[in-house]
Design a protein around this motif. Structure first.
Motif, PDB file in Angstrom:
ATOM      1  N   ASN A 185       2.388   0.888  -4.824  1.00 47.47           N
ATOM      2  CA  ASN A 185       2.059   2.361  -5.755  1.00 47.47           C
ATOM      3  C   ASN A 185       1.754   1.790  -7.159  1.00 47.47           C
ATOM      4  O   ASN A 185       0.654   2.447  -7.710  1.00 47.47           O
ATOM      5  CB  ASN A 185       2.906   3.292  -5.603  1.00 47.47           C
ATOM      6  CG  ASN A 185       2.555   4.685  -6.013  1.00 47.47           C
ATOM      7  OD1 ASN A 185       1.538   4.928  -6.233  1.00 47.47           O
ATOM      8  ND2 ASN A 185       3.401   5.278  -6.616  1.00 47.47           N
ATOM      9  N   SER A 196       3.636   3.099  -0.312  1.00 47.71           N
ATOM     10  CA  SER A 196       4.470   3.352  -1.613  1.00 47.71           C
ATOM     11  C   SER A 196       4.963   2.014  -2.505  1.00 47.71           C
ATOM     12  O   SER A 196       5.447   2.128  -3.313  1.00 47.71           O
ATOM     13  CB  SER A 196       5.682   3.960  -0.875  1.00 47.71           C
ATOM     14  OG  SER A 196       6.305   2.919   0.114  1.00 47.71           O
ATOM     15  N   ILE A 197       4.758   0.800  -1.538  1.00 43.16           N
ATOM     16  CA  ILE A 197       5.354  -0.376  -2.438  1.00 43.16           C
ATOM     17  C   ILE A 197       4.257  -0.847  -3.267  1.00 43.16           C
ATOM     18  O   ILE A 197       4.762  -1.349  -4.331  1.00 43.16           O
ATOM     19  CB  ILE A 197       5.454  -1.780  -1.349  1.00 43.16           C
ATOM     20  CG1 ILE A 197       6.774  -1.240  -0.247  1.00 43.16           C
ATOM     21  CG2 ILE A 197       5.872  -2.887  -1.754  1.00 43.16           C
ATOM     22  CD1 ILE A 197       7.050  -2.003   1.187  1.00 43.16           C
ATOM     23  N   ILE A 245      13.229  -4.709   5.144  1.00 41.03           N
ATOM     24  CA  ILE A 245      12.331  -3.539   4.929  1.00 41.03           C
ATOM     25  C   ILE A 245      11.116  -3.898   5.976  1.00 41.03           C
ATOM     26  O   ILE A 245      10.747  -4.860   6.101  1.00 41.03           O
ATOM     27  CB  ILE A 245      11.814  -3.548   3.649  1.00 41.03           C
ATOM     28  CG1 ILE A 245      13.152  -3.217   2.772  1.00 41.03           C
ATOM     29  CG2 ILE A 245      10.659  -2.489   3.611  1.00 41.03           C
ATOM     30  CD1 ILE A 245      12.375  -3.079   1.326  1.00 41.03           C
ATOM     31  N   GLU A 261       9.008   1.487   4.968  1.00 39.66           N
ATOM     32  CA  GLU A 261       8.450   2.048   3.718  1.00 39.66           C
ATOM     33  C   GLU A 261       6.925   1.785   3.930  1.00 39.66           C
ATOM     34  O   GLU A 261       6.479   0.966   5.013  1.00 39.66           O
ATOM     35  CB  GLU A 261       8.586   1.068   2.573  1.00 39.66           C
ATOM     36  CG  GLU A 261       9.923   1.186   2.181  1.00 39.66           C
ATOM     37  CD  GLU A 261      10.266   2.512   1.391  1.00 39.66           C
ATOM     38  OE1 GLU A 261       9.401   3.171   1.126  1.00 39.66           O
ATOM     39  OE2 GLU A 261      11.347   3.024   1.121  1.00 39.66           O
ATOM     40  N   THR A 262       6.193   2.566   3.419  1.00 37.59           N
ATOM     41  CA  THR A 262       4.670   2.369   3.490  1.00 37.59           C
ATOM     42  C   THR A 262       4.142   1.124   2.575  1.00 37.59           C
ATOM     43  O   THR A 262       4.727   1.103   1.608  1.00 37.59           O
ATOM     44  CB  THR A 262       4.037   3.564   3.335  1.00 37.59           C
ATOM     45  OG1 THR A 262       3.858   4.068   2.008  1.00 37.59           O
ATOM     46  CG2 THR A 262       4.302   4.726   4.237  1.00 37.59           C
ATOM     47  N   THR A 298       6.037   5.821   7.396  1.00 35.33           N
ATOM     48  CA  THR A 298       7.200   6.714   6.979  1.00 35.33           C
ATOM     49  C   THR A 298       7.859   6.221   5.710  1.00 35.33           C
ATOM     50  O   THR A 298       8.590   5.385   5.767  1.00 35.33           O
ATOM     51  CB  THR A 298       8.014   7.389   7.822  1.00 35.33           C
ATOM     52  OG1 THR A 298       7.407   7.532   9.122  1.00 35.33           O
ATOM     53  CG2 THR A 298       8.981   8.213   7.541  1.00 35.33           C
ATOM     54  N   PRO A 299       7.438   6.692   4.441  1.00 39.09           N
ATOM     55  CA  PRO A 299       8.076   6.216   3.320  1.00 39.09           C
ATOM     56  C   PRO A 299       9.630   6.717   3.364  1.00 39.09           C
ATOM     57  O   PRO A 299       9.987   8.005   3.971  1.00 39.09           O
ATOM     58  CB  PRO A 299       7.486   6.913   2.123  1.00 39.09           C
ATOM     59  CG  PRO A 299       6.777   7.960   2.487  1.00 39.09           C
ATOM     60  CD  PRO A 299       6.532   7.730   4.082  1.00 39.09           C
ATOM     61  N   ASP A 300      10.591   5.905   3.021  1.00 39.86           N
ATOM     62  CA  ASP A 300      12.212   6.479   2.814  1.00 39.86           C
ATOM     63  C   ASP A 300      12.585   6.402   4.514  1.00 39.86           C
ATOM     64  O   ASP A 300      13.385   7.325   4.722  1.00 39.86           O
ATOM     65  CB  ASP A 300      12.257   7.303   2.114  1.00 39.86           C
ATOM     66  CG  ASP A 300      11.854   7.264   0.839  1.00 39.86           C
ATOM     67  OD1 ASP A 300      12.079   6.083   0.156  1.00 39.86           O
ATOM     68  OD2 ASP A 300      11.336   8.054  -0.068  1.00 39.86           O
ATOM     69  N   SER A 326      15.024  -0.471   6.825  1.00 40.49           N
ATOM     70  CA  SER A 326      14.649   0.487   6.101  1.00 40.49           C
ATOM     71  C   SER A 326      13.032   0.482   6.452  1.00 40.49           C
ATOM     72  O   SER A 326      12.552  -0.564   6.618  1.00 40.49           O
ATOM     73  CB  SER A 326      14.880   0.449   4.478  1.00 40.49           C
ATOM     74  OG  SER A 326      16.168   0.767   4.244  1.00 40.49           O
ATOM     75  N   LEU A 350       7.453  -2.370   7.318  1.00 38.80           N
ATOM     76  CA  LEU A 350       6.289  -1.557   7.003  1.00 38.80           C
ATOM     77  C   LEU A 350       6.084  -0.660   8.180  1.00 38.80           C
ATOM     78  O   LEU A 350       6.230  -0.951   9.424  1.00 38.80           O
ATOM     79  CB  LEU A 350       5.237  -2.379   6.691  1.00 38.80           C
ATOM     80  CG  LEU A 350       5.035  -3.179   5.479  1.00 38.80           C
ATOM     81  CD1 LEU A 350       3.776  -4.102   5.434  1.00 38.80           C
ATOM     82  CD2 LEU A 350       5.302  -2.526   4.304  1.00 38.80           C
ATOM     83  N   SER A 384      13.675   5.003   8.480  1.00 41.08           N
ATOM     84  CA  SER A 384      14.858   3.819   8.861  1.00 41.08           C
ATOM     85  C   SER A 384      14.571   3.740  10.451  1.00 41.08           C
ATOM     86  O   SER A 384      14.188   4.673  10.983  1.00 41.08           O
ATOM     87  CB  SER A 384      16.360   4.437   8.688  1.00 41.08           C
ATOM     88  OG  SER A 384      16.386   5.608   9.151  1.00 41.08           O
TER      89      SER A 384
END
Length: 84
Positions: free
Chosen positions: A55, A52-53, A3, A48-49, A8-10, A46, A5, A12
């Motif tokens: 959250n 979001s991790i 993953i 993720e922001t 963009t959440p979700d 992937s 950082l 790739s």
């Protein structure tokens, strides 16, 4: 941990792995440390922001250290809640 950082959440992308300097493996655009720098295998990842991790975390983040080969601005765009 496949993953990365970013902003963009979700999302790739791929990491372009440098063959002689694994620390220069980069997302998206390849940035060469030196003229003969070569990139080998591309690894899917992937994105993720950090927001979001984290959250559901109730703890305050007091320090973030990063060395992201030019991707720092994208990471910071994805951590606006952490920075506030």
């Amino acid at each position: 941990f496949p993953i990365a950082l970013g902003d963009t959440p979700d999302g790739s992308s791929v990491i372009h792995a440098a063959t002689k300097n694994k620390g220069n493996s980069v997302i998206e655009t390849t940035v060469k440390d030196f003229d003969g720098q070569e990139f080998g295998v591309d690894y899917p990842i992937s994105i993720e922001t950090l927001d979001s991790i984290l959250n559901h975390q109730k703890q305050r983040v007091s320090l973030v250290k990063m060395d992201a080969q030019g991707f720092e601005c994208y990471i910071m765009d994805g951590m606006k809640s952490v920075l506030n």
